[in-house]
Design a protein around this motif. Structure first.
Motif, PDB file in Angstrom:
ATOM      1  N   THR A 350       9.536 -10.866  10.368  1.00 25.40           N
ATOM      2  CA  THR A 350       8.953 -11.315   9.098  1.00 25.40           C
ATOM      3  C   THR A 350       7.757 -10.430   8.789  1.00 25.40           C
ATOM      4  O   THR A 350       7.007 -10.057   9.698  1.00 25.40           O
ATOM      5  N   MET A 351       7.581 -10.099   7.526  1.00 27.97           N
ATOM      6  CA  MET A 351       6.475  -9.210   7.155  1.00 27.97           C
ATOM      7  C   MET A 351       5.881  -9.648   5.829  1.00 27.97           C
ATOM      8  O   MET A 351       6.593 -10.090   4.927  1.00 27.97           O
ATOM      9  N   ARG A 352       4.569  -9.545   5.726  1.00 32.30           N
ATOM     10  CA  ARG A 352       3.843  -9.860   4.499  1.00 32.30           C
ATOM     11  C   ARG A 352       2.952  -8.674   4.121  1.00 32.30           C
ATOM     12  O   ARG A 352       2.375  -8.023   4.989  1.00 32.30           O
ATOM     13  N   GLU A 353       2.848  -8.421   2.837  1.00 32.77           N
ATOM     14  CA  GLU A 353       1.941  -7.406   2.317  1.00 32.77           C
ATOM     15  C   GLU A 353       1.211  -7.962   1.104  1.00 32.77           C
ATOM     16  O   GLU A 353       1.804  -8.686   0.294  1.00 32.77           O
ATOM     17  N   THR A 354      -0.071  -7.650   0.998  1.00 36.58           N
ATOM     18  CA  THR A 354      -0.832  -8.043  -0.175  1.00 36.58           C
ATOM     19  C   THR A 354      -1.803  -6.927  -0.524  1.00 36.58           C
ATOM     20  O   THR A 354      -2.041  -6.011   0.271  1.00 36.58           O
ATOM     21  N   GLU A 355      -2.355  -6.983  -1.706  1.00 32.22           N
ATOM     22  CA  GLU A 355      -3.333  -5.999  -2.161  1.00 32.22           C
ATOM     23  C   GLU A 355      -4.617  -6.715  -2.542  1.00 32.22           C
ATOM     24  O   GLU A 355      -4.577  -7.737  -3.237  1.00 32.22           O
ATOM     25  N   ILE A 356      -5.734  -6.217  -2.054  1.00 34.02           N
ATOM     26  CA  ILE A 356      -7.022  -6.800  -2.424  1.00 34.02           C
ATOM     27  C   ILE A 356      -7.905  -5.723  -3.047  1.00 34.02           C
ATOM     28  O   ILE A 356      -7.651  -4.525  -2.896  1.00 34.02           O
ATOM     29  N   GLU A 357      -8.919  -6.166  -3.715  1.00 33.47           N
ATOM     30  CA  GLU A 357      -9.866  -5.270  -4.371  1.00 33.47           C
ATOM     31  C   GLU A 357     -11.255  -5.500  -3.790  1.00 33.47           C
ATOM     32  O   GLU A 357     -11.729  -6.633  -3.745  1.00 33.47           O
TER      33      GLU A 357
END
Length: 506
Positions: A350-357
Motif C-alpha cells: 500500500t502506498m500514499r502520496e500527498t503534496e504540501i506547501e
C-alpha cells in the motif's frame, strides 16, 4: 490532505476500525447476498508476490562534467567507479510500487517527475507509486543548482531517461518472489557533526550575526569541543527479496550517514553507497547471480550526521580507502540482519502520496543591500570567501517564491513502513518518526522525489550553524520540519487505519 487525516470524525474512525476487524465477515455476507460464486471469493487465496531489480548505469557518457557537492565550481575528468540508478519493483498481484535510489548528490523534482511519467507509460505503474531518491554522494554529476556549482544541463535528459529505463527493465523482470526484512545496527560509523564548544570560544557565521551556538564539523579531538548537539541513528533496516528457489534478487538497506568522501576532486564516485553494494554482493556470494543481484544503500536522516569521529579523530587515509573501510563495515552489519530475515510468500503493498506547501526564508531588504555591497566590493569572478559565497546565495534566494510545494510519501510493505522526504533531514526527525509510527519497523529515505535543502528541527534552527544558514541548500521556513513530520505520521496513520489496497474487492 496536509493535516486532514488526523481530523477524521470519531464515527469514521470506528467504522474504519470495525471494517479492518470484521472485513472478511462483511465481504462474505455481501458476496452471499448478491450471489457471487464461491470461486470468486476464493480467488484471493491464490496470491503471488513478484519482484524484479536492476542497477542501470547513469555514468555520464562524455567528460569533463560539472561535479556536485562543493561550494565552488568543480570539474570531473573521469569516473573512478560507475554511478547507478538501482531500481526495485514489487507487485502483490494488484498493486505495484517502484523504489529507485540514484548515485547523485541531489536531484530536482522535475527530473524525477519526467522519469516517472516515462516509466509509468511503459509499465502501467502509477507515478504516485514510485519513490525515487538520491544517495547524496558528493562526487556525482551536478544536476541541481547549489552554491557556485554549475548544472550539467546536457546530462539531465539522459538521467531522466535512464531512471525510467531502469524502472521499466526491473518491471520486465518481475518473477514470483518472497520478501522479508530485519534491522541491523552499526554505531561505529555515524557521528553528529554539530557541536557545542566550551564557553568563550568564538563561533562565526557568514552573515556576521554572531548568534550561532554550535559549530559544524569542528576540528576533531580539539580542546574546544564540549559535546555533540544531537543524537545519531545507528540502525540499518534491510529489506530483501529472493526467488522461490532462494536465489537473491535484491536488497535495499538504509543508514543515516551523510557520505564518506576522500575522493580526488577530478573524479566521480558513488562513494560508500556504491562500494556497499559491491561488498554486500560479494558477502552473499551473489556476483554470478542471473539476473544480476542488486544491492542498494539508501540515505536515512543524515542532515547533521557524518563519518568523522570528532571525539578522537582518525588517521588520514589515501583516496577511496575510508570509503572501502566504511562500506565493508556497514555491509557486514547489514549481512547480520540479512541472515536473520524470515522471508514471506506474500505481503500486501500500500502506498500514499500527498503534496504540501511550506514557507521559504527569503532575505529582507537590508540583507539584500548588504549582499550587493559585499559582491560589488569584491568584483567579478568566482568567490572563495565564505561571506561572499553566502552573499551570492542571498541574492539568489531573493528570487525564490514565498512558498514551495513538495511531495511526501508513505509505503506499507506488510508490517514494514517507509516514508520519504525531499530534504537533507535531521536525524532527530527520523528518530521521532520511528518512535511514533504505528508500524515497526519504519524508516525514512531522504532526498526523495526532489530536493528542498536541509530540514533542521526548530530546536536546531535556534542553535544556528551551517545547515541553518540561508542558501539554496537551506531555505525552508523554521516550521517546515514539524509540518513535514506531522504529514508523514498522518500518512502512516492512514495506512494503518485503512484496509490494504490488495485486500479490497474491486
Amino acid at each position: 490532505m496536509t493535516h486532514s487525516i488526523r481530523l477524521r470524525s470519531e464515527s469514521k474512525l470506528l467504522i474504519n476500525r470495525s471494517f479492518v476487524k470484521f472485513g472478511t465477515m462483511t465481504f462474505a455476507w455481501f458476496a452471499f447476498s448478491i450471489g457471487v460464486p464461491a470461486f470468486a471469493m476464493a480467488a484471493d487465496t491464490d496470491k503471488v508476490f513478484r519482484a524484479g531489480a536492476v542497477a542501470i548505469d547513469i555514468t555520464p557518457e562524455t567528460f569533463p562534467v560539472s561535479s556536485s557537492g562543493s561550494m565552488t565550481h568543480r570539474v570531473a575528468k573521469q569516473a573512478h567507479d560507475p554511478l547507478h540508478a538501482r531500481c526495485l519493483v514489487l507487485n502483490d498481484g494488484q498493486t505495484s510500487i517502484a523504489l529507485v535510489t540514484c548515485d547523485s548528490c541531489m536531484i530536482p523534482r522535475e527530473i524525477y517527475d519526467s522519469a516517472k511519467q516515462m516509466a509509468s507509460e511503459a509499465t502501467g505503474i502509477a507515478t504516485d507509486h514510485m519513490l525515487c531518491s538520491a544517495t547524496h554522494t558528493h562526487t556525482a554529476v551536478s544536476v541541481a543548482p547549489t552554491f557556485q556549482s554549475l548544472v550539467e544541463d546536457d546530462y539531465l535528459p539522459f538521467l531522466a531517461k535512464r531512471i525510467a529505463a531502469g524502472i521499466t527493465q526491473a518491471h520486465s523482470q518481475l518473477e514470483p518472489a518472497r520478501i522479508g526484512w530485519a534491522i541491523g545496527n552499526n554505531p561505529s560509523q555515524v557521528f553528529n557533526r554539530r557541536w557545542f564548544l566550551r564557553p568563550g570560544v568564538e563561533i562565526n557565521d557568514p552573515f556576521d550575526l554572531g548568534t550561532d551556538r554550535v559549530r559544524v564539523n569542528p576540528s576533531a579531538n580539539s580542546p574546544t569541543l564540549l559535546q555533540p548537539a544531537g543524537p545519531v541513528d545507528p540502525e540499518i533496516p534491510v529489506l530483501a527479496v529472493q526467488a522461490l528457489d532462494g536465489r537473491p534478487i535484491g536488497m535495499w538497506a538504509n543508514y543515516s550517514l551523510h557520505y564518506v568522501g576522500g575522493v580526488p576532486p577530478e573524479s566521480l564516485s558513488a562513494d560508500y553507497f556504491g562500494e556497499f553494494a559491491r561488498q554486500f554482493t560479494k558477502m552473499i556470494d551473489a556476483t554470478e547471480s542471473e539476473p544480476p543481484f542488486v544491492a542498494a544503500m539508501t540515505n536515512g536522516t543524515s542532515g547533521n550526521i557524518n563519518n568523522i569521529n570528532f571525539f578522537e579523530g582518525r588517521d588520514h587515509q589515501p583516496p577511496f580507502e575510508q570509503i572501502r573501510l566504511v562500506a565493508n563495515d556497514v555491509a557486514a552489519s547489514a549481512l547480520v540482519a540479512y541472515q536473520r530475515i524470515q522471508f514471506e510468500d506474500w505481503v500486501p503493498l500500500t502506498m500514499r502520496e500527498t503534496e504540501i506547501e511550506v514557507g521559504v526564508r527569503r532575505p529582507n531588504a537590508d540583507e539584500i543591500d548588504r549582499a550587493k555591497q559585499l559582491l560589488a566590493d569584491a568584483g567579478p569572478g568566482p568567490k572563495n570567501d565564505r561571506k561572499l559565497i553566502y552573499a551570492g546565495e542571498t541574492l539568489d534566494l531573493a528570487e525564490y517564491p514565498p512558498t514551495m510545494k513538495m511531495k511526501l510519501q508513505a509505503i506499507r510493505i506488510g508490517g514494514l513502513a517507509i516514508v520519504s522526504s525531499p530534504c537533507e533531514t535531521f536525524v532527530e526527525t527520523g528518530l521521532t518518526i520511528k518512535r511514533s509510527s504505528p508500524f515497526q519497523p519504519t524508516f525514512t529515505i531522504e532526498l526523495a522525489n526532489g530536493y528542498n535543502g536541509y530540514l533542521p528541527t526548530p530546536e536546531q534552527h535556534a542553535l544556528g550553524g551551517y545547515e541553518t544558514w540561508r542558501a539554496k541548500s537551506s531555505y525552508l521556513a523554521v516550521d517546515a520540519e514539524p509540518q513535514i513530520r506531522e504529514t508523514l505520521l498522518n500518512l502512516l496513520d492512514d495506512l494503518n487505519d485503512s484496509q490494504p489496497e490488495s485486500t479490497v474487492a474491486r
